[in-house]
Design an enzyme around this catalytic site. Structure first.
Site: not given
Ligand code: NI
Length: 166
Positions: A46, A51, A93-94, A135-136, A139
């Protein structure tokens, strides 16, 4: 399509509440394509627009590499309208490379938003798909994994992360 730079903690944009998208124009379509490509390139399940440096309410999620019967989902202005149960699972998380933590999330959720054509859709999700959506959407509200853990764990994270960066 282009692979975009993924913003990492402590980038300020990750802390901002993203704004709703009011017009799904050509720029948004390009952003969607670029985010999809960026997510796949990073082996993520995701990605949220903040991000990649855009503070707007747009997410892409694809858990099909890890779950059956899933596919790519693009959601504009997503909202969780119902959540049932709780489940504890490992999450990363990226924007926080190298960090994972166990986190409680809603188990089954109902999410409403617009698809990339502007059509309203409702998605019922469970499993990793549900977790990725939550999660997204976090963000979009300026919230990272580390904002959901205990202050003590957060402090440990900060110290370790500073070391890793140096
Ligand atoms: Ni993330």
């Amino acid at each position: 399509m282009a692979v975009l730079e993924i913003r990492k903690y402590p980038d300020e944009i990750l802390k901002k509440k993203a704004l709703p998208i009011t017009e799904i124009d050509k720029n948004i379509q390009k952003l969607i394509d670029d985010m999809i490509e960026t997510m796949y390139k990073a082996n993520g399940v995701g990605l949220a627009a903040p991000q990649v440096g855009v503070s707007q309410r747009l997410i892409v999620v694809d858990t099909s590499s890890r779950e059956e019967n899933q596919s790519l989902i693009v959601l504009i202005n997503p909202e969780i309208i119902n959540s049932e149960g709780e489940v504890l699972s490992e999450e990363g998380c990226l924007s926080l490379p190298g960090f994972t933590t166990r986190l409680k999330r809603g188990e089954k959720i109902l999410v409403r938003g617009l698809d990339r054509k502007g059509k309203e859709i409702e998605i019922y999700a469970e499993g990793l798909f549900s977790r990725a959506l939550q999660h997204e959407i976090d963000h979009l509200n300026g919230m990272l994994l580390i904002d959901r853990i205990s202050p003590l764990k957060r402090e440990l994270f900060r110290r370790r992360y500073q070391k890793v960066k140096k």
